[in-house]
Design a protein around this motif. Structure first.
Motif, short mmCIF file in Angstrom:
data_model
loop_
_atom_site.label_atom_id
_atom_site.label_comp_id
_atom_site.label_asym_id
_atom_site.label_seq_id
_atom_site.Cartn_x
_atom_site.Cartn_y
_atom_site.Cartn_z
N PHE A 65 8.18 -37.52 3.65
CA PHE A 65 7.44 -36.64 4.57
C PHE A 65 6.08 -37.24 4.87
N LYS A 66 5.65 -37.07 6.12
CA LYS A 66 4.34 -37.61 6.52
C LYS A 66 3.21 -36.74 6.02
N THR A 67 3.46 -35.44 5.90
CA THR A 67 2.39 -34.53 5.47
C THR A 67 2.89 -33.62 4.36
N GLN A 68 1.96 -33.08 3.61
CA GLN A 68 2.28 -32.13 2.55
C GLN A 68 2.89 -30.86 3.14
N SER A 69 2.44 -30.45 4.32
CA SER A 69 2.99 -29.23 4.94
C SER A 69 4.45 -29.44 5.35
N GLN A 70 4.81 -30.64 5.81
CA GLN A 70 6.20 -30.93 6.13
C GLN A 70 7.07 -30.86 4.88
N ARG A 71 6.53 -31.35 3.78
CA ARG A 71 7.25 -31.29 2.50
C ARG A 71 7.45 -29.85 2.08
N LYS A 72 6.42 -29.03 2.19
CA LYS A 72 6.49 -27.61 1.81
C LYS A 72 7.55 -26.89 2.65
N ILE A 73 7.59 -27.17 3.95
CA ILE A 73 8.59 -26.56 4.83
C ILE A 73 10.00 -26.94 4.37
N ALA A 74 10.18 -28.22 4.03
CA ALA A 74 11.49 -28.71 3.58
C ALA A 74 11.90 -28.06 2.25
N VAL A 75 10.95 -27.92 1.32
CA VAL A 75 11.23 -27.26 0.04
C VAL A 75 11.66 -25.82 0.29
N ASP A 76 10.91 -25.11 1.12
CA ASP A 76 11.24 -23.71 1.42
C ASP A 76 12.63 -23.58 2.06
N LYS A 77 12.94 -24.50 2.96
CA LYS A 77 14.25 -24.49 3.63
C LYS A 77 15.37 -24.68 2.61
N GLU A 78 15.22 -25.65 1.71
CA GLU A 78 16.24 -25.90 0.69
C GLU A 78 16.34 -24.75 -0.31
N LEU A 79 15.21 -24.16 -0.68
CA LEU A 79 15.24 -23.01 -1.59
C LEU A 79 15.97 -21.84 -0.95
N ASN A 80 15.77 -21.64 0.34
CA ASN A 80 16.46 -20.58 1.06
C ASN A 80 17.97 -20.82 1.06
N LYS A 81 18.37 -22.08 1.18
CA LYS A 81 19.80 -22.40 1.10
C LYS A 81 20.36 -22.01 -0.26
N ILE A 83 19.28 -19.71 -2.30
CA ILE A 83 19.34 -18.24 -2.35
C ILE A 83 20.61 -17.75 -1.66
N ASN A 84 21.02 -18.44 -0.61
CA ASN A 84 22.22 -18.07 0.14
C ASN A 84 23.49 -18.77 -0.35
N GLY A 85 23.42 -19.42 -1.51
CA GLY A 85 24.60 -20.05 -2.10
C GLY A 85 25.07 -21.30 -1.40
N VAL A 86 24.14 -22.03 -0.77
CA VAL A 86 24.50 -23.26 -0.06
C VAL A 86 24.05 -24.47 -0.89
N TYR A 87 25.02 -25.34 -1.19
CA TYR A 87 24.77 -26.51 -2.03
C TYR A 87 25.38 -27.74 -1.36
N LEU A 88 24.84 -28.90 -1.68
CA LEU A 88 25.30 -30.16 -1.11
C LEU A 88 26.27 -30.83 -2.09
N TYR A 89 27.39 -31.31 -1.54
CA TYR A 89 28.41 -31.98 -2.35
C TYR A 89 28.85 -33.27 -1.69
N LEU A 90 29.30 -34.19 -2.50
CA LEU A 90 29.96 -35.40 -2.04
C LEU A 90 31.46 -35.11 -2.15
N ILE A 91 32.17 -35.22 -1.01
CA ILE A 91 33.60 -34.92 -1.00
C ILE A 91 34.36 -36.10 -0.40
N LYS A 92 35.67 -36.14 -0.66
CA LYS A 92 36.55 -37.14 -0.06
C LYS A 92 37.80 -36.43 0.45
#
Length: 118
Positions: A65-81, A83-92
């Protein structure tokens, strides 16, 4: 395709999805194999990533991230995911001649003794 797998977000209310679990498209019956859970580096650093005991294989992805605020937005977005049961997986995909990954919004089932809908 000869890569290690495809990154995809899965929404579920399970207590994690173990490696080698099969997930099945409830319409087409196509099957994908969960290779491992993918954790977000920004949540690991923030000590807020969610872990499940059954997910015994994992990796992580990092972001820049170029700025700390961009990082904070990204953290909040991932935390919201999370909360909604959204996780990242590697699948084949199970078979070479099927879709690389499920379409967005596809209802998937976990193949086990008590098939569960994702």
């Amino acid at each position: 395709m000869t890569g290690i797998g495809l990154l995809t977000e899965l929404q579920h209310a399970e207590n994690g999805i173990p490696p080698n679990t099969q997930i099945i498209d409830s319409v087409t019956n196509e099957i994908w194999i969960i290779k491992k859970r993918v954790h977000h580096g920004i949540l690991i650093l923030d000590e807020s990533e969610k872990y499940f005991e059954c997910e015994t294989e994992s990796m992580h992805v990092d972001s820049v991230f170029k700025t700390q605020s961009q990082r904070k937005i990204a953290v909040d977005k991932e935390l919201n995911k999370r909360i909604n049961g959204v996780y990242l997986y590697l699948i084949k995909p199970e078979k070479k001649k099927q879709k690389l990954k499920p379409e967005i919004g596809t209802e998937l089932k976990i193949k086990n003794d008590t098939t569960t809908t994702l």
